[in-house]
Design an enzyme around this catalytic site. Sequence first.
Site, PDB file in Angstrom:
ATOM      1  N   THR A 230      -7.049   8.097  -2.885  1.00  0.00           N
ATOM      2  CA  THR A 230      -8.442   7.802  -3.220  1.00  0.00           C
ATOM      3  C   THR A 230      -9.314   9.041  -3.081  1.00  0.00           C
ATOM      4  OG1 THR A 230      -8.845   7.009  -0.966  1.00  0.00           O
ATOM      5  CG2 THR A 230      -8.387   5.340  -2.652  1.00  0.00           C
TER       6      THR A 230
ATOM      7  N   HIS B  29       0.803  -1.233   0.000  1.00  0.00           N
ATOM      8  CA  HIS B  29       0.000   0.000   0.000  1.00  0.00           C
ATOM      9  C   HIS B  29       0.828   1.270   0.000  1.00  0.00           C
ATOM     10  CE1 HIS B  29      -4.037  -1.779   0.432  1.00  0.00           C
ATOM     11  NE2 HIS B  29      -3.351  -2.782   0.954  1.00  0.00           N
TER      12      HIS B  29
ATOM     13  N   LYS C  87     -12.667  10.394  -5.227  1.00  0.00           N
ATOM     14  CA  LYS C  87     -13.937  10.857  -4.635  1.00  0.00           C
ATOM     15  C   LYS C  87     -14.255  12.270  -5.103  1.00  0.00           C
ATOM     16  CE  LYS C  87     -12.555   8.499  -0.372  1.00  0.00           C
ATOM     17  NZ  LYS C  87     -11.949   8.788   0.957  1.00  0.00           N
TER      18      LYS C  87
ATOM     19  N   LYS D 215      -6.910  14.966   3.771  1.00  0.00           N
ATOM     20  CA  LYS D 215      -6.115  13.726   3.790  1.00  0.00           C
ATOM     21  C   LYS D 215      -5.288  13.739   5.068  1.00  0.00           C
ATOM     22  CE  LYS D 215      -4.530  15.069  -0.216  1.00  0.00           C
ATOM     23  NZ  LYS D 215      -4.724  13.839  -0.971  1.00  0.00           N
ATOM     24  N   ARG D 216      -4.737  12.597   5.475  1.00  0.00           N
ATOM     25  CA  ARG D 216      -3.860  12.585   6.643  1.00  0.00           C
ATOM     26  C   ARG D 216      -2.771  13.640   6.477  1.00  0.00           C
ATOM     27  NH1 ARG D 216      -0.827   8.313   6.453  1.00  0.00           N
ATOM     28  NH2 ARG D 216      -1.558   8.024   4.339  1.00  0.00           N
TER      29      ARG D 216
ATOM     30  N   LYS E 106       2.682  14.596   1.658  1.00  0.00           N
ATOM     31  CA  LYS E 106       1.462  15.085   1.007  1.00  0.00           C
ATOM     32  C   LYS E 106       1.509  16.603   0.779  1.00  0.00           C
ATOM     33  CE  LYS E 106      -1.472  11.357   2.860  1.00  0.00           C
ATOM     34  NZ  LYS E 106      -2.259  10.822   1.720  1.00  0.00           N
TER      35      LYS E 106
HETATM   36  C1  LIG Z   1     -10.644   8.878   1.275  1.00  0.00           C
HETATM   37  C2  LIG Z   1     -10.205   9.233   2.624  1.00  0.00           C
HETATM   38  C3  LIG Z   1      -8.830   9.275   2.920  1.00  0.00           C
HETATM   39  C4  LIG Z   1      -7.746   9.000   1.889  1.00  0.00           C
HETATM   40  O1  LIG Z   1      -7.423  10.262   1.311  1.00  0.00           O
HETATM   41  P1  LIG Z   1      -6.126  10.431   0.375  1.00  0.00           P
HETATM   42  O2  LIG Z   1      -6.157  11.889   0.008  1.00  0.00           O
HETATM   43  O3  LIG Z   1      -6.314   9.563  -0.809  1.00  0.00           O
HETATM   44  O4  LIG Z   1      -4.962  10.065   1.218  1.00  0.00           O
HETATM   45  C5  LIG Z   1      -8.437   9.630   4.191  1.00  0.00           C
HETATM   46  N1  LIG Z   1      -9.346   9.932   5.155  1.00  0.00           N
HETATM   47  C6  LIG Z   1     -10.677   9.921   4.909  1.00  0.00           C
HETATM   48  C7  LIG Z   1     -11.623  10.274   5.997  1.00  0.00           C
HETATM   49  C8  LIG Z   1     -11.158   9.573   3.641  1.00  0.00           C
HETATM   50  O5  LIG Z   1     -12.483   9.571   3.396  1.00  0.00           O
END
Ligand SMILES: *Cc1c(COP(=O)(O)O)cnc(C)c1O
Length: 487
Positions: free
Chosen positions: A329, A34, A333, A220-221, A226
């Site tokens: 991801t 991952h 979205k 995102k985290r 990032k």
């Molecule tokens: C989709 C999602 C993530 C992943 O986000 P990335 O920007 O792809 O790292 C992290 N936290 C939450 C709450 C999400 O819905």
Amino acid sequence: MCIPELMRILLDEEGMSWDAAWAITMKTCSYTNHTIMAEALEKWPEQMVSDLVPRIYQIICEINRRHLESMTPLYGANFTQRTAIIQDGVIHMAHLAIIGSHSVNGVAKLHTEILKEKALHDFYLAYPARFNNKTNGITHRRWLLLSNEGLSNLISDYIGTEWKTKPNELYLLKAFKEDTVLLEKLEQVKLANKQHLAAYVEETMGIDINPNAVFDVQIKRLHAYKRQLLNVLHILSLYLKLKETNSEEEMVPRVFIFGAKAAPSYSYAKEIIKLINAVADLINNDTSIANKIKVVFVENYGVTLAEKIIPAADISEQISLVTKEASGTSNMKLMLNGAITLATLDGANVEIRDRVGDENMLLFGMQDQELYHFYDSNSYHSHEIYDHNPRLKRCLDALIDGTIPNIEAEGREIFDSLLKYNDEYFVLKDYESYVHAQSRIDGLYRDRKRWNQMSLLNIAHAGEFSSDYTIMHYADEIWNVHHNKNL
Ligand SMILES: *Cc1c(COP(=O)(O)O)cnc(C)c1O
């Protein structure tokens, strides 16, 4: 741990021979990588494993012994040693997973290429047939049907409801890209979602945001790779420019929305959270910029908040240092909800680009080969960029010269990470290119028809990222389980 534990059950409880047990274990197990961030590739102290799970430890040692015995005659001692499970008193869990699995996959095309060519190259040479890609996906049921009823209904008015079970049928929306009535309705749905989010932000945080502003979202985290920091530096630049030139009239108002949590012990990430909040306080309370910029850091970011923010996003910030984000991801979205992706060519952003085309997203920054060149030649010196870019220098100096009230040690630590410690994630390297990509947004957003077309095309191509397809490919190509192929 599945691999040695399944071996233990088959050997000790079922009384099988090693070879029979190993054949079943290999057919049963598959490994999905991952991320290639070092902190996630677990290395466990040999002593700890032998103290806590002595039988599992014995089995790991035997897997390792047989691996070395069979590989050394084929590949030599040096190569074999690099793939060993146990090295210098630590157990490399990823090596164990690869050796005991019939399949090894990455989670986006670029990520799988990096596994094959760089991170797991020795294993790829030894076991090329095991390697395969499964690009991550998202569930369109949660991220569109449940969270964005307005958009779901609009889509069904135009292309019917088949897309709900066959999400790639969203592609049918492409036929309407010149339909000005649909494009205007799309804009109205987005506006309603922005009004809804604005009401939530007002109620929970007391910040007044303008639903007619561009909603620029990074959720995102919190992690250095990032590059939330790149986003903040741009916000600071924009703010300082507004203060210096009084150029408000020309600017489309912006709301920058952040959602992020940091791991409990990740102090650098917490310093960046503190910085974003301090910049938000400074900007949100400065009446001289006529509310042209607002910054919102939502509290307690999680899926429930993501469901409110994503339908209201105009811009999707996907600005990781190339090669570091395995897939992402939230990028999927957000495009599914009509946001325009502002991105580096990293992770699944590459596949988004392959579908929507360069002209329907905002790309910037270095690509992988350029980054590898910097690594190989050791030729990146962040200080040179600081010395030669006055706009960037002004904004970095703001971290330490009192411009931002309420940050002191945090500002200095972040400043030092970028200059004294040479900016591990190349934030300064990509800064100018990012600022330029950001500057294109105003013009594009003012051309409402063009913007809405970009938005529609992103939605039309997002169905292909439904996790229904991803899971179907796992079932067909890795798990060998039957399923209803009616997708
Ligand atoms: C989709 C999602 C993530 C992943 O986000 P990335 O920007 O792809 O790292 C992290 N936290 C939450 C709450 C999400 O819905």
